[in-house]
Design an enzyme around this catalytic site. Structure first.
Site, PDB file in Angstrom:
ATOM      1  CB  SER A 124      47.012  15.802 136.249  1.00 56.82           C
ATOM      2  OG  SER A 124      46.748  16.729 135.219  1.00 56.82           O
ATOM      3  CD  GLU A 142      47.374  21.425 143.155  1.00 57.08           C
ATOM      4  OE1 GLU A 142      46.521  20.877 144.028  1.00 57.08           O
ATOM      5  OE2 GLU A 142      48.443  21.481 143.274  1.00 57.08           O
ATOM      6  CE1 TYR A 161      45.102  26.152 137.376  1.00 57.38           C
ATOM      7  CE2 TYR A 161      45.465  24.200 138.635  1.00 57.38           C
ATOM      8  CZ  TYR A 161      45.811  25.229 137.636  1.00 57.38           C
ATOM      9  OH  TYR A 161      47.181  24.953 137.285  1.00 57.38           O
ATOM     10  NE  ARG A 180      46.021  16.820 142.980  1.00 58.65           N
ATOM     11  CZ  ARG A 180      46.862  17.086 142.056  1.00 58.65           C
ATOM     12  NH1 ARG A 180      46.531  17.364 140.889  1.00 58.65           N
ATOM     13  NH2 ARG A 180      47.978  17.834 142.529  1.00 58.65           N
ATOM     14  CB  ALA A 187      53.140  14.286 138.399  1.00 62.16           C
ATOM     15  CD  GLN A 245      67.541  22.455 135.989  1.00 66.01           C
ATOM     16  OE1 GLN A 245      68.523  21.997 136.992  1.00 66.01           O
ATOM     17  NE2 GLN A 245      68.430  22.789 134.847  1.00 66.01           N
ATOM     18  CB  ALA A 298      77.875  15.780 128.504  1.00 64.18           C
ATOM     19  CE  LYS A 337      63.212  38.329 140.235  1.00 62.08           C
ATOM     20  NZ  LYS A 337      61.803  38.315 140.281  1.00 62.08           N
ATOM     21  N   GLY A 381      79.307  20.590 128.354  1.00 62.08           N
ATOM     22  CA  GLY A 381      79.820  22.065 128.747  1.00 62.08           C
ATOM     23  C   GLY A 381      81.289  22.307 127.803  1.00 62.08           C
ATOM     24  CG  ASP A 399      70.649  23.762 132.195  1.00 64.67           C
ATOM     25  OD1 ASP A 399      70.916  22.966 131.161  1.00 64.67           O
ATOM     26  OD2 ASP A 399      69.781  24.420 132.386  1.00 64.67           O
TER      27      ASP A 399
HETATM   28  P1  FAD Z   1      81.209  18.208 133.775  1.00 66.07           P
HETATM   29  O1  FAD Z   1      80.140  17.882 134.463  1.00 66.07           O
HETATM   30  O2  FAD Z   1      82.146  19.352 133.916  1.00 66.07           O
HETATM   31  O3  FAD Z   1      82.004  16.885 133.432  1.00 66.07           O
HETATM   32  C1  FAD Z   1      83.378  16.732 132.747  1.00 66.07           C
HETATM   33  C2  FAD Z   1      84.063  15.652 133.126  1.00 66.07           C
HETATM   34  O4  FAD Z   1      85.215  15.632 132.303  1.00 66.07           O
HETATM   35  C3  FAD Z   1      84.571  15.837 134.539  1.00 66.07           C
HETATM   36  O5  FAD Z   1      84.352  14.849 135.506  1.00 66.07           O
HETATM   37  C4  FAD Z   1      86.109  16.093 134.317  1.00 66.07           C
HETATM   38  O6  FAD Z   1      87.104  15.436 135.330  1.00 66.07           O
HETATM   39  C5  FAD Z   1      86.536  15.385 132.963  1.00 66.07           C
HETATM   40  N1  FAD Z   1      87.590  15.552 132.092  1.00 66.07           N
HETATM   41  C6  FAD Z   1      87.957  16.547 131.935  1.00 66.07           C
HETATM   42  N2  FAD Z   1      88.834  16.568 130.893  1.00 66.07           N
HETATM   43  C7  FAD Z   1      89.322  15.275 130.960  1.00 66.07           C
HETATM   44  C8  FAD Z   1      90.463  14.550 130.316  1.00 66.07           C
HETATM   45  N3  FAD Z   1      91.428  15.114 129.557  1.00 66.07           N
HETATM   46  N4  FAD Z   1      90.336  13.131 130.413  1.00 66.07           N
HETATM   47  C9  FAD Z   1      89.453  12.710 131.236  1.00 66.07           C
HETATM   48  N5  FAD Z   1      88.366  13.256 131.718  1.00 66.07           N
HETATM   49  C10 FAD Z   1      88.541  14.443 131.668  1.00 66.07           C
HETATM   50  N6  FAD Z   1      73.040  22.015 136.377  1.00 66.07           N
HETATM   51  C11 FAD Z   1      71.694  21.930 136.383  1.00 66.07           C
HETATM   52  O7  FAD Z   1      71.084  21.808 135.092  1.00 66.07           O
HETATM   53  N7  FAD Z   1      70.999  21.990 137.486  1.00 66.07           N
HETATM   54  C12 FAD Z   1      71.535  22.256 138.494  1.00 66.07           C
HETATM   55  O8  FAD Z   1      70.796  22.266 139.537  1.00 66.07           O
HETATM   56  C13 FAD Z   1      72.850  22.343 138.510  1.00 66.07           C
HETATM   57  N8  FAD Z   1      73.526  22.583 140.016  1.00 66.07           N
HETATM   58  C14 FAD Z   1      74.815  22.746 139.848  1.00 66.07           C
HETATM   59  C15 FAD Z   1      75.485  22.982 140.955  1.00 66.07           C
HETATM   60  C16 FAD Z   1      76.715  23.107 141.141  1.00 66.07           C
HETATM   61  C17 FAD Z   1      77.375  23.424 142.515  1.00 66.07           C
HETATM   62  C18 FAD Z   1      77.660  22.998 140.105  1.00 66.07           C
HETATM   63  C19 FAD Z   1      79.149  23.147 139.899  1.00 66.07           C
HETATM   64  C20 FAD Z   1      76.961  22.629 138.746  1.00 66.07           C
HETATM   65  C21 FAD Z   1      75.493  22.475 138.674  1.00 66.07           C
HETATM   66  N9  FAD Z   1      74.974  22.380 137.416  1.00 66.07           N
HETATM   67  C22 FAD Z   1      73.715  22.286 137.527  1.00 66.07           C
HETATM   68  C23 FAD Z   1      75.679  22.518 136.226  1.00 66.07           C
HETATM   69  C24 FAD Z   1      75.868  20.971 135.710  1.00 66.07           C
HETATM   70  O9  FAD Z   1      76.594  20.201 136.720  1.00 66.07           O
HETATM   71  C25 FAD Z   1      76.908  21.135 134.566  1.00 66.07           C
HETATM   72  O10 FAD Z   1      76.121  21.726 133.783  1.00 66.07           O
HETATM   73  C26 FAD Z   1      77.204  19.709 133.916  1.00 66.07           C
HETATM   74  O11 FAD Z   1      77.608  18.841 134.842  1.00 66.07           O
HETATM   75  C27 FAD Z   1      77.897  19.725 132.606  1.00 66.07           C
HETATM   76  O12 FAD Z   1      77.963  18.724 132.233  1.00 66.07           O
HETATM   77  P2  FAD Z   1      79.262  18.036 131.402  1.00 66.07           P
HETATM   78  O13 FAD Z   1      79.177  16.307 131.227  1.00 66.07           O
HETATM   79  O14 FAD Z   1      79.568  18.670 129.984  1.00 66.07           O
HETATM   80  O15 FAD Z   1      80.519  18.690 132.291  1.00 66.07           O
HETATM   81  P1  NAP Z   2      75.736  31.662 135.314  1.00 67.60           P
HETATM   82  O1  NAP Z   2      74.390  31.077 135.719  1.00 67.60           O
HETATM   83  O2  NAP Z   2      75.921  31.915 133.706  1.00 67.60           O
HETATM   84  O3  NAP Z   2      76.103  32.865 136.337  1.00 67.60           O
HETATM   85  C1  NAP Z   2      77.389  33.328 136.069  1.00 67.60           C
HETATM   86  C2  NAP Z   2      77.472  34.423 137.134  1.00 67.60           C
HETATM   87  O4  NAP Z   2      78.609  35.171 136.906  1.00 67.60           O
HETATM   88  C3  NAP Z   2      76.456  35.707 136.437  1.00 67.60           C
HETATM   89  O5  NAP Z   2      75.752  35.831 137.896  1.00 67.60           O
HETATM   90  C4  NAP Z   2      77.078  36.790 135.991  1.00 67.60           C
HETATM   91  O6  NAP Z   2      76.703  37.767 136.270  1.00 67.60           O
HETATM   92  C5  NAP Z   2      78.723  36.611 136.607  1.00 67.60           C
HETATM   93  N1  NAP Z   2      79.661  36.864 135.637  1.00 67.60           N
HETATM   94  C6  NAP Z   2      79.980  36.428 134.257  1.00 67.60           C
HETATM   95  N2  NAP Z   2      81.063  36.807 133.825  1.00 67.60           N
HETATM   96  C7  NAP Z   2      81.718  37.466 134.794  1.00 67.60           C
HETATM   97  C8  NAP Z   2      82.897  38.192 134.974  1.00 67.60           C
HETATM   98  N3  NAP Z   2      83.607  38.374 133.874  1.00 67.60           N
HETATM   99  N4  NAP Z   2      83.078  38.893 135.927  1.00 67.60           N
HETATM  100  C9  NAP Z   2      82.185  38.944 137.044  1.00 67.60           C
HETATM  101  N5  NAP Z   2      81.084  38.296 137.101  1.00 67.60           N
HETATM  102  C10 NAP Z   2      80.690  37.623 135.872  1.00 67.60           C
HETATM  103  O7  NAP Z   2      76.665  30.414 135.393  1.00 67.60           O
HETATM  104  P2  NAP Z   2      77.080  29.490 136.748  1.00 67.60           P
HETATM  105  O8  NAP Z   2      76.579  30.071 138.029  1.00 67.60           O
HETATM  106  O9  NAP Z   2      78.580  29.229 136.732  1.00 67.60           O
HETATM  107  O10 NAP Z   2      76.166  28.234 136.540  1.00 67.60           O
HETATM  108  C11 NAP Z   2      76.393  27.283 135.395  1.00 67.60           C
HETATM  109  C12 NAP Z   2      75.458  26.495 134.856  1.00 67.60           C
HETATM  110  O11 NAP Z   2      74.808  25.700 135.932  1.00 67.60           O
HETATM  111  C13 NAP Z   2      74.329  27.431 134.420  1.00 67.60           C
HETATM  112  O12 NAP Z   2      73.831  27.291 133.203  1.00 67.60           O
HETATM  113  C14 NAP Z   2      73.524  27.353 135.532  1.00 67.60           C
HETATM  114  O13 NAP Z   2      72.066  27.353 134.923  1.00 67.60           O
HETATM  115  C15 NAP Z   2      73.509  25.823 135.789  1.00 67.60           C
HETATM  116  N6  NAP Z   2      73.178  25.695 137.225  1.00 67.60           N
HETATM  117  C16 NAP Z   2      71.730  25.592 137.423  1.00 67.60           C
HETATM  118  C17 NAP Z   2      71.418  25.629 138.737  1.00 67.60           C
HETATM  119  C18 NAP Z   2      69.759  25.432 139.042  1.00 67.60           C
HETATM  120  O14 NAP Z   2      69.639  25.379 140.220  1.00 67.60           O
HETATM  121  N7  NAP Z   2      69.044  25.190 138.031  1.00 67.60           N
HETATM  122  C19 NAP Z   2      72.123  25.617 139.800  1.00 67.60           C
HETATM  123  C20 NAP Z   2      73.597  25.575 139.611  1.00 67.60           C
HETATM  124  C21 NAP Z   2      74.280  25.899 138.339  1.00 67.60           C
HETATM  125  P3  NAP Z   2      77.030  39.500 135.890  1.00 67.60           P
HETATM  126  O15 NAP Z   2      77.477  39.203 134.344  1.00 67.60           O
HETATM  127  O16 NAP Z   2      75.603  40.168 135.902  1.00 67.60           O
HETATM  128  O17 NAP Z   2      77.865  39.872 136.884  1.00 67.60           O
HETATM  129 FE1  SF4 Z   3      62.032  15.643 137.638  1.00 67.07          FE
HETATM  130 FE2  SF4 Z   3      63.544  17.176 136.755  1.00 67.07          FE
HETATM  131 FE3  SF4 Z   3      62.805  15.464 135.101  1.00 67.07          FE
HETATM  132 FE4  SF4 Z   3      61.109  17.360 135.845  1.00 67.07          FE
HETATM  133  S1  SF4 Z   3      62.871  17.810 134.798  1.00 67.07           S
HETATM  134  S2  SF4 Z   3      60.857  15.203 135.829  1.00 67.07           S
HETATM  135  S3  SF4 Z   3      61.768  17.618 137.889  1.00 67.07           S
HETATM  136  S4  SF4 Z   3      63.948  15.133 136.779  1.00 67.07           S
END
Ligand code: FAD
Ligand code: NAP
Ligand code: SF4
Length: 674
Positions: A27, A167, A169, A217, A313, A342, A387, A569, A651, A659
C-alpha cells in the site's frame, strides 16, 4: 523457459482463489486519491502495475469514516456513490490476471485534523492536533464503519481488503499499552486491547462471506517504547487466524519510531527475520516486507523460508514491469528503487502527488507519454549524468538515433560520488540500469570526449546536460592549501586529516560528513550491525523490539564540524522523511553542527568565523567546501549559434536546489516530446 525465481513466481492458493505469484504490491498513498480526475489516473497507474505482472495489489489507505482521515478531506469510502468510482480501478486491474485489495486505514491520533480520535487522550508526537478517546458508542460505530467500508469495497469489485493494523495507526493504538490507557473492556489486559481488531475482522468476515480476501497488517515489531512483546504479537496472530483472515502482512515500526525502517541506509530485507519468527506459529500465509527491492532478494527470502510471500511497494513505482522482467529472467533491466524517498514519501508527507526519482512516469501515466517517434532524429546528448542518461535512454527508446558524449571515463556524473557515501550503495543500481538501457536502445557512447560547440552542426538536436561546477565562496584565504573541494575528497584526490570543517550543510555537506566520519563496514550492508547501531533487539526479548536497548553508535574516524550561515536547524533542507536520520546518525558520531556562522578567514590556524558577534577559530587540518553549485552552461550560447535546436537540461540548466529528481524529471519529460 526455466526461471531464476521459482519461489517468487509460484502461485499461492488461498482456497477460494489463487494468486499467480508471491508478490504483493504494498500500500502507498500517492495523493492521486484526492486530485481531480484522480480515479482515472489511479486506474491507469494500477493498470500499468497489473500489466507488469504483480500477483496482488493493495491500494493506498482509504478511511472508513471522516474521523479516520489521514488529513482533511483525504479519501474515504462511505457510500455507493464513491464505490462506483473505484470500479474504474478494479476493472483496469482485472483486465490482467492480477488481484487487488483495498486498504482500510483509520489514522487514529495520527490524523492531521481536529476530528481525530484514538484509544485514549494521548496526543501523537507527530501531529499538532490533540486527540480524543473514543466512547463505547464511538468504538461500536467505528467497527460498523470498517464493516460498511469492506462491503462497499466488495461492491466496487475489489478482491478483498487489507486492514491496516500497524505503523501506529488507530488499531495499533488500541493494541499497545503505550497509547491505550482505557479501563473499560477495550483496555487494560492485552486480551482486552486486542478486542478492537478482532471484532473488526470477525464482523467483516461475517458480512463479506468466505470468498473475499482479508489481509491483516500486523505490527510485528513496533519499535517504540510501550509496544507489544513478541508473545503478544504471536497471540494476536493466532486470534486473527481464528477470526478469519486469509493473509497476515508484516508491519514494522510506528511512524513515530526513531529507527529507520525503509530509507536507503536500511539494509536490504533487514526485517525479514521478524516474519521468519512468526512462520509456523499460524497456518495462514505470511507476507514479509521492508527494503526488498530486487527479485533476487525476494527469492532468497522465500527460499530461506522467511515468509510465504513478499511485499514490495516503492519498487513498483520505480518499475511497473518488475515482475515481467523477472519472469523473462531480465532482472538487470529492472529500474531499481534506491529507497531515497525523495519523490514518493517526501511528496506524500508534503501533500504532493507521489512519483519516483528514477521513474517520473509513476503516477503521471496519463500525462507523460513515451511512445515511438514517427520522425527519428539524430540527437547528441552531452554529459552522462542522471539528466543526460535519462534523456538519451528515453529518446533512444522512442526510436531516435542518439549519441551520448561524456568527457570523463564513465557514465553517471555526480552519481559516481553519491554511490561512495556509506548508506547510499543503492545508487550503484541506477547506474547499472542506465548502462543496460544504453546498450538495449543502441545509444552510441563516446567516453573521454569533451564536446565542443563546433560539433553541434552534425546533429538535428543538441542536448546539453553538462551539469554543474562547485561554488567557490568568497572567503579570505579560500586558496589556502588547507581548502579542498568535496569533489577532491570523494574522488580520493587528497588525504584528509583528523580534524575537518565543512563549509555548507546541504545534502552534499551531510554526505561528505558521513563519508569522512565513517570507519569500517557500512551498516547498510550488514543487518546485525545496523540493528546494533540503532538499538534493535534481534532476539526480541525487549518490548517493541527496543525497550531499554541502548543503541551502539558506529566508531568515528575524525572530528568534524558542519557549518552553515543560516540561523535555522542544520540540515533543514534535507528530505522530510530522511533528514532526521542523517542528523541523528551524525550527532551519534559527534559531528558538531554549527549554524549562524559568518565566515571571516582561512589561514594556517584553521577556519576563523563569527557567531553572535563572537570570534571562533576551528583548528582543523582541512576545510572542505560544500557550498552549493553553479550551472556549467558556458558552451550553451555558442552551441545555440551553431545549432538553434540546442536545449539545456539538469544542473546545466538550473543548479540551485537541483537534485537528481528534478534533473531526471526534466530530461524524461523533454525526451518524451522530441
Ligand atoms: P551531473 O551529474 O553533474 O553530470 C554532468 C556530466 O556532464 C558529467 O558527467 C560531466 O563530466 C559531463 N560534462 C560536462 N561538460 C562536458 C562536456 N563539455 N563534454 C562532455 N561531457 C561533459 N541528488 C539527489 O537527488 N539525491 C541524492 O541523494 C544525491 N546525493 C548526492 C551526493 C553527492 C555526493 C553528490 C555530489 C550529488 C548528489 N546528488 C543527489 C545530486 C545529483 O547527483 C545531481 O543533482 C545530479 O547528478 C545532476 O545531474 P546532471 O546530469 O544535471 O549533472
Ligand atoms: P545545497 O543543498 O543547496 O547546500 C549548499 C550549502 O552551501 C548550504 O548549506 C548553504 O548554506 C551553503 N552555501 C551556499 N552558498 C554559500 C556561500 N556563498 N558561502 C558559504 N556557504 C554557502 O547544495 P548541495 O549540498 O551542493 O547539494 C546539491 C544538490 O544535491 C541539492 O539539490 C541537494 O538536494 C542534492 N543532494 C541531495 C541529497 C539527499 O540526500 N537528498 C544528498 C546530496 C545532495 P548557508 O547558505 O546557510 O551557508
Ligand atoms: Fe524508490 Fe526513491 Fe523512487 Fe521512492 S523516489 S520509489 S524511494 S527510487
Amino acid at each position: 523457459m526455466s526461471t531464476n525465481f521459482p519461489n517468487l513466481l509460484k502461485p499461492l492458493d488461498l482456497g477460494f482463489t489463487t494468486l499467480k505469484n508471491r508478490v504483493l504490491m504494498g500500500s502507498m498513498h500517492t495523493g492521486l486519491e484526492e486530485v481531480k480526475n484522480g480515479y482515472v489516473r489511479m486506474a491507469s497507474y494500477f493498470e500499468a502495475r497489473a500489466k507488469g505482472g504483480v500477483g496482488l495489489i493493495v491500494t493506498g489507505g482509504i478511511s472508513p469514516n471522516f474521523r479516520g482521515w489521514v488529513a482533511p478531506f483525504s479519501s474515504k469510502l462511505t457510500s455507493n456513490r464513491i464505490a462506483k468510482k473505484h470500479k474504474l480501478i478494479t476493472d483496469a486491474v482485472h483486465k490482467y490476471d492480477s488481484k487487488i485489495c483495498m486498504q482500510i486505514l483509520h489514522s487514529g491520533r495520527y490524523g492531521y485534523h481536529p476530528f481525530n480520535v484514538s484509544a485514549s487522550n494521548i496526543k501523537s508526537p507527530i501531529s499538532k492536533f490533540k486527540t480524543k478517546s473514543l466512547s463505547e458508542r464511538g468504538i461500536q460505530s467505528t467497527i460498523n464503519d470498517f464493516v460498511r467500508c469492506s462491503k462497499l469495497a466488495k461492491y466496487a469489485g475489489y478482491d478483498g481488503v487489507e486492514i491496516m493494523g500497524s505503523e501506529g495507526y488507530l488499531i495499533n493504538q488500541f493494541i499497545a499499552k503505550r497509547t491505550n490507557k482505557r479501563n473499560d473492556k477495550w483496555g487494560g489486559e492485552y486480551i482486552n486491547r486486542i478486542k478492537f481488531p478482532l471484532e473488526i475482522v470477525k464482523r467483516i468476515r461475517l458480512e463479506v462471506g468466505k470468498e473475499f480476501i482479508i489481509i491483516f497488517r500486523l505490527s510485528m515489531l513496533d519499535l517504540v517504547e510501550g509496544g507489544s512483546s513478541w508473545d503478544e504479537v504471536v497471540q494476536l496472530a493466532k486470534e486473527l487466524e481464528k477470526a478469519g483472515v486469509n493473509l497476515i502482512n508484516t508491519g514494522i515500526g510506528w511512524h513515530e519510531s526513531r529507527i529507520p525502517t525503509i530509507a536507503t541506509m536500511v539494509p536490504r530485507a533487514a526485517f525479514s527475520w521478524v516474519t521468519k519468527r512468526m512462520m509456523g506459529e499460524v497456518s495462514v500465509p505470511l507476507i514479509t516486507t521492508n527494503r526488498i527491492n530486487t527479485p533476487e532478494i525476494a527469492e532468497k527470502i522465500l527460499s530461506n523460508g522467511h515468509a510465504d510471500m513478499v511485499s514490495m511497494a516503492r519498487p513498483f513505482l520505480a518499475d511497473p514491469e518488475f515482475i515481467n522482467k523477472a519472469i523473462a529472467n531480465k532482472s538487470n533491466e529492472i529500474n531499481t528503487c534506491i529507497a531515497c524517498n525523495q519523490a514518493c514519501l517526501d511528496h506524500a508527507f508534503k501533500g504532493k502527488i507521489a512519483s519516483c526519482l528514477v521513474n517520473p512516469l509513476a503516477c503521471h501515466e496519463t500525462e507523460i507519454i513515451v511512445n515511438n517517434t514517427k520522425t527519428p532524429k539524430r540527437i547528441v546528448v552531452v554529459g552522462a549524468g542522471p539528466a543526460g542518461l535519462s534523456y538519451a535512454t528515453t529518446a533512444a527508446k522512442r526510436g531516435h538515433n542518439v549519441t551520448l558524449i561524456e568527457k570523463s571515463n564513465s557514465i553517471g556524473g555526480q552519481f559516481n560520488m553519491a554511490k561512495k557515501i556509506p548508506g547510499k550503495e543503492e545508487f550503484y543500481e541506477t547506474l547499472r540500469y542506465f548502462d543496460v538501457m544504453l546498450q538495449k536502445h543502441n545509444v552510441q557512447i563516446h567516453l573521454n570526449t569533451t564536446f565542443e560547440p563546433a560539433m553541434a552542426k552534425k546533429y538535428d538536436n543538441v542536448i546539453l546536460a553538462t551539469g554543474i561546477i562547485p561554488r567557490k565562496p568568497k572567503i579570505i584565504g579560500i586558496d589556502h592549501p588547507k581548502v579542498v573541494s568535496y569533489i577532491d575528497v570523494l574522488n580520493n584526490k587528497v588525504k584528509i586529516g583528523s580534524k575537518v570543517a565543512l563549509i555548507g550543510a546541504g545534502g552534499i555537506g551531510f554526505d561528505v560528513a558521513e563519508y569522512l566520519s565513517h570507519k569500517g563496514e557500512s551498516s547498510s550492508l550488514k543487518t546485525k550491525l545496523f540493528m546494533e547501531e540503532w538499538g534493535v533487539d534481534m532476539n526480541f526479548t525487549a518490548r517493541g523490539g527496543i525497550q531499554k536497548v541502548k543503541p551502539k553508535p558506529l566508531e568515528t574516524k575524525r572530528q568534524i564540524y558542519l557549518l552553515q550561515r543560516k540561523s535555522g536547524k542544520v540540515g533543514a533542507s534535507l528530505g522530510k522523511t530522511t533528514g532526521w536520520i542523517h542528523r541523528f546518525s551524525l550527532r551519534n558520531k559527534d559531528v558538531k553542527m554549527i549554524n549562524s556562522v559568518k565566515y571571516n578567514k582561512i589561514d594556517d590556524k584553521g577556519l576563523n568565523y563569527f557567531k553572535n558577534n563572537k570570534e571562533f577559530i576551528l583548528d582543523v587540518d582541512h576545510i572542505v567546501i560544500c557550498a552549493g553549485q553553479l550551472s556549467n552552461n558556458k558552451i550553451f550560447d555558442s552551441c545555440k549559434e551553431q545549432n538553434p535546436n540546442t536545449e539545456i537540461i539538469g544542473g546545466a540548466f538550473h543548479a540551485s536546489e537541483l537534485d537528481a529528481k528534478k534533473a531526471i524529471d526534466q530530461a524524461v519529460r523533454s525526451a518524451a516530446k522530441v
